[in-house]
Design a protein around this motif. Structure first.
Motif, PDB file in Angstrom:
ATOM      1  N   MET A  53      39.762 -35.495  76.523  1.00  0.00           N
ATOM      2  CA  MET A  53      40.268 -35.591  75.156  1.00  0.00           C
ATOM      3  C   MET A  53      41.565 -36.381  75.155  1.00  0.00           C
ATOM      4  O   MET A  53      42.413 -36.210  76.032  1.00  0.00           O
ATOM      5  CB  MET A  53      40.498 -34.191  74.577  1.00  0.00           C
ATOM      6  N   GLY A  54      41.697 -37.289  74.168  1.00  0.00           N
ATOM      7  CA  GLY A  54      42.897 -38.105  74.060  1.00  0.00           C
ATOM      8  C   GLY A  54      43.531 -37.962  72.687  1.00  0.00           C
ATOM      9  O   GLY A  54      42.846 -37.714  71.688  1.00  0.00           O
ATOM     10  N   PHE A  55      44.850 -38.122  72.629  1.00  0.00           N
ATOM     11  CA  PHE A  55      45.599 -38.033  71.380  1.00  0.00           C
ATOM     12  C   PHE A  55      46.404 -39.314  71.234  1.00  0.00           C
ATOM     13  O   PHE A  55      47.248 -39.627  72.075  1.00  0.00           O
ATOM     14  CB  PHE A  55      46.522 -36.813  71.401  1.00  0.00           C
ATOM     15  N   TYR A  56      46.146 -40.064  70.133  1.00  0.00           N
ATOM     16  CA  TYR A  56      46.778 -41.377  69.980  1.00  0.00           C
ATOM     17  C   TYR A  56      47.004 -41.662  68.501  1.00  0.00           C
ATOM     18  O   TYR A  56      46.069 -41.611  67.698  1.00  0.00           O
ATOM     19  CB  TYR A  56      45.889 -42.468  70.590  1.00  0.00           C
ATOM     20  N   ALA A  57      48.252 -41.953  68.123  1.00  0.00           N
ATOM     21  CA  ALA A  57      48.607 -42.388  66.772  1.00  0.00           C
ATOM     22  C   ALA A  57      48.069 -41.441  65.692  1.00  0.00           C
ATOM     23  O   ALA A  57      47.561 -41.874  64.660  1.00  0.00           O
ATOM     24  CB  ALA A  57      48.110 -43.813  66.529  1.00  0.00           C
ATOM     25  N   GLY A  58      48.140 -40.143  65.950  1.00  0.00           N
ATOM     26  CA  GLY A  58      47.677 -39.179  64.978  1.00  0.00           C
ATOM     27  C   GLY A  58      46.189 -38.965  64.966  1.00  0.00           C
ATOM     28  O   GLY A  58      45.665 -38.229  64.122  1.00  0.00           O
TER      29      GLY A  58
END
Length: 266
Positions: A165-170
């Protein structure tokens, strides 16, 4: 010159204790003993730095909690700018219990590291462009790792290939580090379910699947039996109920209604 030496005739500080003991010997160290012998008694050392009132703002103490002098090591810090001395009862910040548990903000840690505080947390940072990370390891196997760099944060097992899982720019990405929507899920390959929704009894309600690189959406009734599907390049069907177009109350297998009240039942 005001210096005191124990075990040496050439002290280099106000108090110098010199021992040539090989290994460990309790008789050749510095020992602070509280002879009261009651639980909650403390054997302390206090520290203060001030030219006026001799106030102590830091303390280290061993607090007895049981028979034979067992207990916990307390670090107390008083950060209030007044003439009050530090108090282990009110100012203990870090606790090392005899069972090895460490508490920050609590003197009764129940796990190896317990942090307690209002709007508090743990910050892990790294220098330069290195990735700070938190790892959960079972034996020698890295089972889960939370990491971040200058672009995105990721949850995986520590390998580049397995960032789940990735989290990027909201945005949140599952199996992708470059999500292009609020939630972006990337298939693991043909024949894999991309999204699965289950009922409270664990029966499948709905899933989205990659089938021959096409989209296959399927629905299930109580008990897990499939009753409908929509295939972007294959058979689509509804089985086990009525279908209405232009109406939410179909009275046949397929009912079509328009604004002109034209009706066709099939």
């Amino acid at each position: 010159d005001g210096k005191v030496g124990i075990g040496t005739n050439a002290p280099t500080a106000r108090l110098t204790i010199d021992s040539d003991t090989v290994g460990e010997s309790i008789s050749n160290g510095l020992r602070l003993q509280n002879s009261s012998g009651a639980n909650n008694d403390i054997s302390p050392i206090y520290f203060g730095v001030h030219g006026g009132t001799r106030r102590a703002k830091c303390g280290i103490g061993w607090k007895r909690t049981g028979s034979y002098g067992i207990g916990k090591l307390l670090f107390a810090l008083d950060n209030t700018g007044d003439d009050a001395d530090v108090s282990f009862a009110n100012d203990t910040k870090v606790t090392f219990q005899g069972d090895g548990n460490v508490g920050i903000g609590t003197d009764t840690p129940s796990v190896p590291l317990e942090v307690v505080g209002a709007d508090s947390g743990i910050t892990i940072s790294s220098a330069s462009a290195n990735r700070p990370h938190l790892r959960l390891v079972n034996g020698t196997t890295n089972m889960l790792q939370l990491s971040a760099n200058g672009t995105y944060a990721a949850i995986g097992d520590g390998t580049d290939a397995n960032r789940y899982m990735g989290f990027y720019a909201g945005k949140v990405g599952v199996n992708t580090m470059a999500p292009d929507a609020n939630l972006d899920i990337k298939s693991a390959g043909d024949g894999n379910n991309v999204l699965m929704v289950r009922a409270s009894d664990n029966d499948v309600l709905f899933n989205v699947r990659q089938s021959a690189n096409d989209c296959l959406v399927r629905g299930y009734k109580d008990g897990g039996s499939q009753t409908w599907q929509i295939h972007s390049d294959g058979a689509s069907y509804f089985n086990g109920g009525s279908v209405g177009i232009g109406t939410n109350a179909p009275d046949n297998l397929l009912t079509l209604r328009s604004a002109s009240q034209y009706q066709q039942d099939l």
